[in-house]
Enzyme design. Structure first.
Site, PDB file in Angstrom:
ATOM      1  N   HIS A  32      10.013   1.941 -10.256  1.00  0.00           N
ATOM      2  CA  HIS A  32      11.012   1.507  -9.260  1.00  0.00           C
ATOM      3  C   HIS A  32      11.201  -0.002  -9.238  1.00  0.00           C
ATOM      4  O   HIS A  32      12.332  -0.490  -9.173  1.00  0.00           O
ATOM      5  CB  HIS A  32      10.557   1.996  -7.882  1.00  0.00           C
ATOM      6  N   ASP A  40      10.833   6.516 -11.768  1.00  0.00           N
ATOM      7  CA  ASP A  40      10.897   5.983 -10.402  1.00  0.00           C
ATOM      8  C   ASP A  40      10.396   7.046  -9.425  1.00  0.00           C
ATOM      9  O   ASP A  40      10.983   8.122  -9.298  1.00  0.00           O
ATOM     10  CB  ASP A  40      12.346   5.585 -10.082  1.00  0.00           C
ATOM     11  N   SER A  85      16.873  -1.174  -4.701  1.00  0.00           N
ATOM     12  CA  SER A  85      16.410  -0.136  -3.797  1.00  0.00           C
ATOM     13  C   SER A  85      17.398   0.039  -2.637  1.00  0.00           C
ATOM     14  O   SER A  85      18.580   0.306  -2.864  1.00  0.00           O
ATOM     15  CB  SER A  85      14.998  -0.472  -3.305  1.00  0.00           C
TER      16      SER A  85
END
Length: 886
Positions: A369, A334, A242
């Site tokens: 994600h 995601d 991330s």
């Protein structure tokens, strides 16, 4: 179903393992076609409970194998070997927005696996379970070291693999939630990579100053790895998820300090001010805040914050400048970050720049994600306490915002993505951190430069029961390279043991101990577990040693090491190329150890995990006395409540000087029979040596002891039939003149009871037995006439029409001490019988390799024998009332 009449057998192997290792769940001994629910439960460190469950129907053999059979419903469906982990979810009524994250990586996740009758969907706390076991899931392998780091203003933790190193290194960055997250770094260190988990958003220096760290902070972390004496400076990678992936890309392209060997970015983006700072990255994100969206459940979708992907080159990292391999891992669903769109744009950029050969993209449909290590429970949305930025006129401040973030993904697809991505990421890191440096610099005829090479050594599982096999694998050495694999163990008595074997690497620079032949050492040939069963005392040790575990609540720790060349001695003074630590346990997780003193007994009861009731077993050892616990602990780890009994040196004998009578054994039997967690009608007896003699006597003559079956190892039926233990010992003393001593002054007791008498009053009438008997004998037993006794008992039972009850396992070149598998062979050792004051050197007999094979085969067949006779009962199964499928 009547739980007092049947035994459902549940096993999970391995019961201890790393979180990325698979296990096998097996349910046995249920009626064919019966419906059942297999359930997993786990209580997090934050106090919240999680569960998963699946519905199965038993096959025609009364078995369910979760690795092969399809779930018909529950928290997952279909064949999903690890579904009971990745589908874990908060129990009904829990606080919303939970996410499972291990904080203390020095302790395991303890997951309880249970079996319930029927296809259940709720209320498991109130259901009566049929069986349960506990499994431990670890992020840290044995020997991994955790080192808090504060130097240079860092807030970090370094995880070092076992051994002296040097190791490849990795800088590990997480995302926008901040905090020091250690579990991935701990797991990477368990795979041989020194990993530094770094907090860069909520680090101590940030909390004290209110200022975001600059790029120098990351360079300081890199330098710490680079300068560490146990890390190879030229073999350092960076991994980010991330926001951590954005920082990783930025530093890998623009830093003048970082010379990375490779880079891994998970669910990240390159959209950020080129060569910008963390402050500028966060500001860029804040500027896109108006693009956030919300679901009907008020879950925040950040996916569009950085979209559309800009064409302005100053607003994205110029990955065309990369000079090291890059692995991108993205989920196509995601909802938090435009990872897929970013990956496609980076691919185009690198193709245009001519460095696309450095790029690998793993893109997963329907994955979200949070692509974490394998079998991490899937979380579609969770509460996120995120760090955001704000400021004006050159001033910068941090705010902590809490909201429900939507991560995206579909449970099954996301979980498959986690498993596949982790496996391929480890391969990627191994190829670039271990292989490829200065090819050809090390050859089979030259010494390896420890500062230039990385030998990869792995042992799986790193934690296991003593009767479970492991796989020892050496990788990334030059083809044909000569090496020695060495095992060492320090016993509780302070004495050290070692074993070693010589190997030559194959054409791929690999040695697999399970497949490749040892060319010499303490064993030769293909012997997967030779490094354990050939352990011997260090040179110069006291003679007559024997390995026997005393404290079964701790593991045997064995260090496996690799040395250059074919070595035979002086390992303490040699520098190893790599080493790992493995733990070998007699007690599975959840097994309970209960000291027993009632009725004047000196005993210990080992209960399997769960409420039971379990089949029981009375465990007797031989002529040396003492309370020996390790075999009973191991039997309990296989689902049998085992009571190990000291009958030669119990407290009552030490206090009165009197030898116990037959009632002592009957009292022990009654303790098992009357225990609320033991099935009184399903009790066995197992004895070795003198313990086998008492087992036979009680099985044949006791009016109290009603055994389901009996196992006698290295024993004899020769003894006064109408006497007690005292009469048996006196009988042996009367024949003491038959003992012999060899040229090494080792005592041979086998002739004490030879020839086998024809007088029926001098041997147990095994023709009276009404239950199955298993005899295990070594044909080179120098301590007891076990083989001759077995042959005579075979004839006696044949004459009595009881041959169908007898099984004989007879092993050529095996000796007296037939113990659990991989126990080091002791041909002779010091011995002090309970009724003698003087210590002698007893010759047990046996040839090492043959004896060790006998131990492995006999233990496996003993467990099968016990399971068939203690668990299975056709008549009982007919009476059970399981729901069945149509």
């Amino acid at each position: 179903m009547d739980r007092k009449k049947c035994c459902v057998k549940l096993s999970v192997q391995p019961s201890r393992g790393l979180v990325d290792e698979k296990f096998v769940i097996l349910v046995q001994n249920v009626p064919p076609g019966s419906q059942m629910t297999v359930h997993a439960s786990y209580k997090c460190e934050d106090g919240h409970s999680w569960e998963a469950f699946a519905h199965y129907n038993a096959n025609t053999a009364g078995t369910v194998n979760v690795s092969e059979d399809p779930s018909l419903g529950g928290t997952y469906s279909g064949v999903e070997p690890m579904g009971l982990l990745w589908s874990l979810r908060p129990v009904p009524g829990s606080k919303p927005g939970l996410r499972m994250r291990k904080v203390n990586v020095q302790t395991p996740m303890e997951v309880t696996i249970s079996v319930y009758q029927g296809h259940q969907t709720e209320g498991f706390v109130d259901q009566v379970l049929l069986a349960s076991v506990v499994v431990e899931r670890w992020y840290m392998a044995p020997g991994v070291r955790r080192i808090p780091i504060t130097e240079g203003g860092l807030t970090a933790t370094l995880f070092l693999p076992p051994g002296p190193g040097p190791f490849p290194g990795l800088l590990d960055l997480w995302g926008g939630g901040g905090k020091l997250v250690e579990y991935r770094a701990a797991l990477l260190a368990s795979h041989g990579i020194a990993s530094l988990a770094l907090d860069y958003l909520t680090a101590k220096i940030v909390m004290e100053t209110g200022k975001a760290v600059d790029n120098q902070y990351f360079e300081t972390a890199y330098r710490l790895l680079e300068q560490h004496p146990q890390i190879l400076a030229s073999r350092i990678a960076m991994l980010g998820l991330s926001l951590g992936a954005s920082v990783t890309l930025n530093m890998s392209v623009y830093s003048k300090v970082m010379k990375l060997r490779c880079v891994v970015c998970i669910s990240g983006s390159h959209v950020l001010p080129a060569n910008g700072s963390l402050e500028q990255i966060l500001t860029c994100m804040n500027n896109g805040a108006p693009k956030t969206r919300y679901t009907e459940e008020n879950q925040v979708i950040f996916h569009d914050v950085l979209l559309p992907i800009p064409t302005d080159p100053t607003l994205k990292v110029d990955v065309g400048r990369l000079r090291c391999p890059l692995l991108l891992v993205v989920g196509e669903d995601d909802q938090n970050w435009p990872a897929y769109e970013s990956a496609m744009d980076m691919k185009d950029m690198m193709e245009r720049a001519g460095n696309s050969y450095l790029l690998t993209v793993l893109s997963y449909p329907n994955a979200g994600h949070l692509i974490e290590p394998p079998y991490t429970p899937y979380t579609r949305a969770s509460a996120l306490r995120s760090v955001t930025a704000g400021g004006q006129k050159g001033r910068f401040t941090f705010r902590l915002g809490s909201f429900m973030a939507l991560w995206g993904g579909e449970p099954s697809a996301h979980s498959r993505a986690q498993e596949d991505a982790w496996r391929k990421m480890l391969v990627f890191l191994r190829e670039h951190l271990y292989g490829g440096a200065n090819p050809g610099a090390a050859s089979v005829s030259h010494l390896m430069d420890m500062n230039q090479c990385c030998v990869k050594l792995s042992v799986q599982p790193s934690r296991g029961l003593v009767d479970e096999k492991f796989i020892v694998l050496v990788q990334t050495v030059p083809p044909g390279f000569q090496l020695t694999i060495h095992a060492s163990h320090k016993c509780e008595d302070g004495h050290s043991w070692e074993a070693f074997a010589h190997y030559n690497a194959n054409a791929t620079g690999t040695v697999n101990v399970s497949e490749d032949p040892s060319l010499g050492g303490t064993y030769s040939g293909v012997e997967p577990m030779g490094l354990l069963w050939s352990l011997r005392p260090f040179p110069g040790s006291k003679p007559g040693l024997r390995i026997r575990k005393v404290n079964v609540q701790t593991p045997m720790e064995v260090t496996i090491s690799v040395y250059q060349g074919h070595k035979t001695e002086g390992f303490v003074d040699l520098l190893s190329l790599a080493s790992v630590v493995v733990e070998r346990w007699y007690m599975a997780p959840g097994v309970r150890r209960v000291p027993i003193t009632e009725g004047g007994l000196t005993a210990t009861l080992f209960l399997p995990p769960g409420p039971g009731p379990f089949p029981g077993l009375l465990d007797l050892w031989g002529g040396e006395g003492k309370l020996v616990e390790y075999r009973a602990a191991l039997l309990a780890s296989h689902g049998i409540a085992a009571l190990t009994l000291d009958y030669l040196t119990p407290k009552i004998t030490m206090e009165t000087g009197k030898i116990v009578d037959n009632q002592y054994f009957e009292t022990a039997y009654r303790v098992l029979e009357q225990h609320p967690q033991v099935l009184g009608s399903r009790i066995a007896m197992l004895g070795l040596s003198l313990g086998a003699s008492m087992t036979l006597k009680m099985a044949a003559y006791s009016q109290v002891v009603k055994l389901r079956c009996a196992v006698c190892i290295s024993g004899t039926h020769v003894q006064p039939t109408d006497g007690s233990l005292e009469h048996l010992l006196s009988f042996c003393r009367e024949n003491a003149g038959k003992t012999r001593v060899n040229e090494k002054n080792q005592v041979i007791y086998r002739d004490l009871l030879l020839p086998i008498p024809t007088n029926p009053t001098l041997k147990v009438d095994v023709g009276r037995l009404q239950r199955p008997l298993l005899l295990v004998v070594g044909e080179d037993d120098q301590n007891w006439p076990a083989y001759e006794s077995a042959m005579d008992m075979m004839n006696m039972m044949k004459q009595a029409g009881k041959s169908h009850l007898l099984t004989v396992l007879s092993y050529p070149n095996a000796g007296h001490l037939i113990e659990p598998p991989y126990t080091p062979h002791a041909r002779a050792s010091t011995f002090r019988s309970a009724n003698e004051r003087q210590e002698s050197m007893a010759l047990w007999g046996g040839e090492m390799a043959a004896h060790s094979r006998a131990q492995e085969d006999a233990w496996r067949k003993t467990l099968v024998f016990l399971r068939e006779n203690l668990y299975s009962d056709t008549d009982t199964l007919v009476q059970l009332h399981f729901p069945t499928c149509n």
